[in-house]
Design an enzyme around this catalytic site. Structure first.
Site, PDB file in Angstrom:
ATOM      1  N   GLY A  46      18.624  49.958  14.822  1.00  0.00           N
ATOM      2  CA  GLY A  46      18.660  48.771  15.650  1.00  0.00           C
ATOM      3  C   GLY A  46      17.622  48.750  16.751  1.00  0.00           C
ATOM      4  N   ASP A 230      22.638  47.194  17.982  1.00  0.00           N
ATOM      5  CA  ASP A 230      22.071  46.065  17.266  1.00  0.00           C
ATOM      6  C   ASP A 230      22.073  46.305  15.766  1.00  0.00           C
ATOM      7  OD1 ASP A 230      19.402  43.921  18.449  1.00  0.00           O
ATOM      8  OD2 ASP A 230      20.868  43.611  16.875  1.00  0.00           O
ATOM      9  N   THR A 231      21.460  45.368  15.048  1.00  0.00           N
ATOM     10  CA  THR A 231      21.374  45.379  13.596  1.00  0.00           C
ATOM     11  C   THR A 231      20.786  46.682  13.059  1.00  0.00           C
ATOM     12  OG1 THR A 231      20.973  43.000  13.717  1.00  0.00           O
ATOM     13  CG2 THR A 231      20.452  44.078  11.643  1.00  0.00           C
ATOM     14  N   VAL A 232      21.283  47.137  11.898  1.00  0.00           N
ATOM     15  CA  VAL A 232      20.711  48.302  11.222  1.00  0.00           C
ATOM     16  C   VAL A 232      20.079  47.842   9.912  1.00  0.00           C
ATOM     17  CG1 VAL A 232      22.432  49.821  12.228  1.00  0.00           C
ATOM     18  CG2 VAL A 232      22.829  48.880   9.950  1.00  0.00           C
ATOM     19  N   VAL A 247      19.846  44.777   5.389  1.00  0.00           N
ATOM     20  CA  VAL A 247      20.131  44.695   6.809  1.00  0.00           C
ATOM     21  C   VAL A 247      21.615  44.399   6.985  1.00  0.00           C
ATOM     22  CG1 VAL A 247      19.554  42.237   6.899  1.00  0.00           C
ATOM     23  CG2 VAL A 247      19.403  43.593   8.975  1.00  0.00           C
TER      24      VAL A 247
END
Length: 362
Positions: A46, A230-232, A247
């Site tokens: 992230g 956050d996003t991985v 994602v």
């Protein structure tokens, strides 16, 4: 075949939030199976502001995801299944904002977004605002694989993107085991939710917009709780030269129920495309950051286009500046938040097909 991995963003990122690796043996050469390259995998945890105290945990989960992907590559798995395996490891970690331990929304629920794209078939699978599934990437991967089987009964087009209750029912109907909500939330995510809720209640008592904005900025600068995770994502090239990207995200803290971020949106969260036609290179991209910013700029697709340039590094820098940080679509934003990892590869010649050269650009 050569591969290039890159990480870039609108804001400086802390070290240790991304890790890329190729299988290396003790002699320093890439591990090979039957004379051919195993492949390459790059993952990230992230583009948010990660706690320095948990730097070791972030690095360990990235390493574990890479190791799981490498095992799949060595077993001969194709890129789309390898990238899914890497994401499952990232979703299972309580330290990432994906799957278990994701941010809670305004109602105190966990709703996840995820997507994956196969560079060989160009098929795409995604889920948005999904509740009650521990690994949303498995549903996205299942949507992709089911779509490859062709049309449904009566000539119906199979779905590639499902949201909410419909996504949950489809997942369960296709053999994906549901997960009780209390298992999805962790002590860390629940604690963050309670703190954010108190801040929100305090902010809502402020009478003027000017004071309200000031307080929100002060809270953000002093604690960084809402932006801590956050996003991985991951990008992969397999032994056949196929690329794939994926994602997964729990979304913004205190988001409105039903909100869908870039992790589920075509061309915004991830992109993968094998060499074909005018494309000299195969490309794979995975993004992270503020979903609304990434959606309005379609950053994953833009980066993929940039990677077709001969000087990939320079093209990526220009894309991040012109198409993201200084994008006219984000002109009124106080700060633009986002990051991306990319992979580019090509078959240089028949003689060099068995070698995989890797280089990371930060």
């Amino acid at each position: 075949m050569e591969a290039v991995g890159s990480l870039a963003s609108g804001d400086p990122q802390p070290p240790g939030t991304a890790e890329g690796t190729a299988p290396i043996d003790r002699s320093g050469k890439e591990a090979a199976s039957e004379g051919s390259s195993v492949g390459f995998v790059l993952v990230h945890a992230g583009a948010g502001y990660h706690s320095e105290s948990k730097a070791k945990e972030y690095k360990q989960v990235c390493k574990k995801a890479c190791q799981k992907a490498i095992e799949k590559l060595q077993a001969g798995a194709l890129a789309v299944d390898v990238v899914t395996a890497a994401l499952v490891e990232l979703e299972d970690s309580p330290f990432t904002n994906a799957g278990m331990g994701s941010n809670l929304n305004l109602s105190g629920d966990i709703e996840c977004d995820a997507s994956t794209m196969d560079g060989k078939s160009l098929n795409f699978g995604a889920v948005g605002a999904l509740r009650g599934i521990k690994n949303p990437i498995l549903v996205a991967n299942k949507l992709l694989s089911e779509a490859q089987k062709g049309k449904l009964s009566a000539g119906r087009i199979p779905p590639c993107f499902l949201v909410g209750k419909g996504a949950y029912k489809w997942a369960v109907d296709h053999g994906i085991v549901p997960c009780p909500p209390d298992v999805m939330a962790t002590k860390f995510s629940l604690s963050a939710f309670r703190k954010n809720r108190r801040k929100l209640e305090l902010a809502e008592k402020v009478e003027t917009e000017m004071i309200q904005t000031k307080k929100r900025r002060e809270v953000s600068e002093n604690t960084n709780v809402t932006a801590s995770l956050d996003t991985v994502g991951a990008v992969v090239v397999d032994h056949e030269g196929n690329v794939a990207a994926a994602v997964s995200s729990g979304g913004l803290a205190m988001k409105h129920p039903g909100r869908v971020g870039q992790a589920a949106v075509y061309g915004c969260g991830c992109w993968a495309e094998n060499t074909s036609g005018s494309n000299v290179y195969s490309t794979a991209v995975s993004t992270s950051g503020c979903g609304e910013h990434l959606i309005r700029t379609m950053l994953a697709r833009e980066c993929s286009v940039a990677l077709q340039s001969e000087d990939a590094h320079q093209a990526l820098l220009e894309t991040m500046q012109k198409k993201f940080v200084r994008s006219p679509f984000l002109a009124h934003e106080d700060s633009v938040l986002g990051g991306v990892i990319v992979l580019r590869c090509c078959r240089c010649s028949l003689e060099s097909e068995s070698s995989l050269n890797t280089r990371a650009l930060l």
